[in-house]
Design a protein around this motif. Structure first.
Motif, PDB file in Angstrom:
ATOM      1  N   UNK A  40     -13.822   5.840   0.327  1.00 25.42           N
ATOM      2  CA  UNK A  40     -14.064   7.104  -0.132  1.00 25.42           C
ATOM      3  C   UNK A  40     -15.381   7.159  -0.789  1.00 25.42           C
ATOM      4  N   UNK A  41     -16.336   6.890  -0.508  1.00 25.60           N
ATOM      5  CA  UNK A  41     -17.755   6.840  -1.020  1.00 25.60           C
ATOM      6  C   UNK A  41     -18.473   8.449  -1.021  1.00 25.60           C
ATOM      7  N   UNK A  42     -18.431   8.965  -2.188  1.00 24.38           N
ATOM      8  CA  UNK A  42     -18.810  10.454  -2.226  1.00 24.38           C
ATOM      9  C   UNK A  42     -17.927  11.459  -1.513  1.00 24.38           C
ATOM     10  N   UNK A  43     -16.717  11.074  -1.026  1.00 24.58           N
ATOM     11  CA  UNK A  43     -15.895  12.057  -0.177  1.00 24.58           C
ATOM     12  C   UNK A  43     -14.669  12.030  -0.753  1.00 24.58           C
ATOM     13  N   UNK A  44     -13.887  13.020  -0.747  1.00 16.87           N
ATOM     14  CA  UNK A  44     -12.660  13.203  -1.089  1.00 16.87           C
ATOM     15  C   UNK A  44     -11.559  12.355  -0.201  1.00 16.87           C
ATOM     16  N   UNK A  45     -10.712  11.570  -0.848  1.00 15.91           N
ATOM     17  CA  UNK A  45      -9.680  10.980   0.384  1.00 15.91           C
ATOM     18  C   UNK A  45      -8.948  11.915   1.101  1.00 15.91           C
ATOM     19  N   UNK A  46      -8.675  11.471   2.204  1.00 13.97           N
ATOM     20  CA  UNK A  46      -8.012  12.376   3.022  1.00 13.97           C
ATOM     21  C   UNK A  46      -8.873  13.192   4.252  1.00 13.97           C
ATOM     22  N   UNK A  47     -10.135  13.066   3.848  1.00 10.83           N
ATOM     23  CA  UNK A  47     -11.143  13.571   4.493  1.00 10.83           C
ATOM     24  C   UNK A  47     -11.621  12.882   5.876  1.00 10.83           C
ATOM     25  N   UNK A  48     -12.129  13.235   6.815  1.00 12.01           N
ATOM     26  CA  UNK A  48     -12.520  12.782   8.052  1.00 12.01           C
ATOM     27  C   UNK A  48     -14.051  12.072   7.373  1.00 12.01           C
ATOM     28  N   UNK A  49     -14.321  10.982   7.670  1.00 10.01           N
ATOM     29  CA  UNK A  49     -15.578  10.465   7.194  1.00 10.01           C
ATOM     30  C   UNK A  49     -16.464   9.881   8.416  1.00 10.01           C
ATOM     31  N   UNK A  50     -15.732   9.726   9.562  1.00  9.63           N
ATOM     32  CA  UNK A  50     -16.563   9.382  10.848  1.00  9.63           C
ATOM     33  C   UNK A  50     -15.843   9.694  12.066  1.00  9.63           C
ATOM     34  N   UNK A  57     -10.809   7.893   8.565  1.00 10.36           N
ATOM     35  CA  UNK A  57     -10.372   8.962   7.378  1.00 10.36           C
ATOM     36  C   UNK A  57     -10.634   8.095   6.042  1.00 10.36           C
ATOM     37  N   UNK A  58     -11.350   8.891   4.977  1.00 14.27           N
ATOM     38  CA  UNK A  58     -11.756   8.311   3.773  1.00 14.27           C
ATOM     39  C   UNK A  58     -10.536   7.955   2.990  1.00 14.27           C
ATOM     40  N   UNK A  59     -10.439   6.987   2.202  1.00 10.95           N
ATOM     41  CA  UNK A  59      -9.191   6.522   1.364  1.00 10.95           C
ATOM     42  C   UNK A  59      -9.727   5.845   0.168  1.00 10.95           C
ATOM     43  N   UNK A  60      -9.376   5.880  -0.770  1.00 11.91           N
ATOM     44  CA  UNK A  60      -9.641   5.300  -1.978  1.00 11.91           C
ATOM     45  C   UNK A  60      -9.630   3.790  -1.977  1.00 11.91           C
ATOM     46  N   UNK A  61     -10.557   3.085  -2.860  1.00  8.52           N
ATOM     47  CA  UNK A  61     -11.071   1.581  -2.426  1.00  8.52           C
ATOM     48  C   UNK A  61      -9.931   0.730  -2.442  1.00  8.52           C
ATOM     49  N   UNK A  62      -8.868   0.968  -3.595  1.00  4.94           N
ATOM     50  CA  UNK A  62      -7.661   0.173  -3.619  1.00  4.94           C
ATOM     51  C   UNK A  62      -6.557   0.251  -2.398  1.00  4.94           C
ATOM     52  N   UNK A  63      -6.760   1.421  -1.825  1.00  6.96           N
ATOM     53  CA  UNK A  63      -5.878   1.735  -0.884  1.00  6.96           C
ATOM     54  C   UNK A  63      -6.465   1.642   0.606  1.00  6.96           C
ATOM     55  N   UNK A  64      -7.417   0.916   0.634  1.00  7.74           N
ATOM     56  CA  UNK A  64      -8.270   1.097   1.887  1.00  7.74           C
ATOM     57  C   UNK A  64      -7.585   0.057   2.695  1.00  7.74           C
ATOM     58  N   UNK A  65      -7.410   0.383   4.073  1.00  8.46           N
ATOM     59  CA  UNK A  65      -6.862  -0.605   4.915  1.00  8.46           C
ATOM     60  C   UNK A  65      -7.382  -0.177   6.581  1.00  8.46           C
ATOM     61  N   UNK A  66      -7.388  -1.170   7.152  1.00 13.69           N
ATOM     62  CA  UNK A  66      -7.930  -1.088   8.448  1.00 13.69           C
ATOM     63  C   UNK A  66      -6.915  -0.814   9.629  1.00 13.69           C
ATOM     64  N   UNK A  67      -6.894  -0.015  10.631  1.00 12.59           N
ATOM     65  CA  UNK A  67      -6.039  -0.019  11.604  1.00 12.59           C
ATOM     66  C   UNK A  67      -6.697  -0.034  13.031  1.00 12.59           C
ATOM     67  N   UNK A  68      -6.156  -1.010  13.842  1.00  5.97           N
ATOM     68  CA  UNK A  68      -6.811  -0.987  15.235  1.00  5.97           C
ATOM     69  C   UNK A  68      -5.767  -0.515  16.155  1.00  5.97           C
TER      70      UNK A  68
END
Length: 217
Positions: free
Chosen positions: A176-186, A206-217
């Motif tokens: 979530x760089x410059x975006x609120x967590x939970x918003x659509x980033x792309x 979806x944007x998340x905090x850096x420490x909570x970032x996780x990727x889902x395929x």
């Protein structure tokens, strides 16, 4: 004196035979009539006023029942009419739903082709033919979106908005760089709505905090 008193009494009764016959008549009358038959017990039928009141009450009950049933039947008929009308309207609006799903795939291919042509027909490329191809594809894409809008088919633009599970499908999480967590980033695939009903979900990150970032395929 005693004998004369007896004689006078005898003459008195002899001259008035009614006195002797009265008891006999009463006995004979009783014998002729015989034993008295027991009289029937008096009946007590409802008065006219009570019968009229009961009839009026029954009429009111029948009338209330009839009105109640009529209102229920009328309400049921109105509900059926509304459901039928809604079904017909939905059939008109969403009868092309499956056709629209196929068309949006064509729009995806057209959009990707136009983007590819745009990348090749850059300012450094003097090829006029490629440039005309890109311009033609752009016009076709714009016209196709115009036709979509005319028939109630709209492309979603969720970037920057809140994630909605009814409209979006998460395929990954991004910082979530410059975006609120939970918003659509792309958006990796556009979503579409037909008259406000989602016919294809948008594939989003979806944007998340850096420490909570996780990727889902």
């Amino acid at each position: 004196h005693f004998v004369m008193l007896i004689w006078s009494i005898f003459l008195h009764f002899r001259g008035s035979p009614c006195a002797f016959s009265t008891a006999a008549q009463q006995r004979s009358t009783g014998d002729e009539c015989g034993p008295e038959e027991p009289s029937e017990e008096p009946k007590h039928p409802l008065s006219d006023c009570a019968l009229e009141h009961k009839a009026i009450k029954l009429e009111e009950q029948v009338r209330d029942l009839t009105v109640s049933r009529y209102r229920k039947a009328l309400a049921d008929s109105e509900n059926v009419r509304r459901r039928t009308q809604k079904f017909v309207e939905d059939a008109k609006l969403f009868g092309i739903q499956s056709f629209c799903r196929d068309l949006v795939e064509v729009a995806d291919i057209l959009e990707k082709t136009a983007e590819s042509a745009a990348g090749q027909a850059g300012p450094s490329d003097p090829n006029p033919t490629l440039k005309k191809i890109y311009e033609g594809l752009s016009l076709i894409e714009a016209k196709l979106q115009s036709v979509f809008a005319k028939h109630g088919l709209q492309k979603m633009n969720p970037v920057g908005g809140r994630y909605d599970p009814y409209d979006h499908e998460i395929i990954c999480h991004v910082p979530a760089e410059g975006m609120q967590p939970g918003t659509v980033a792309l958006v990796t695939q556009d979503g579409y709505k037909l008259h406000g009903r989602t016919i294809r979900h948008a594939l989003v990150g979806v944007a998340v905090e850096a420490q909570d970032r996780r990727l889902r395929k």
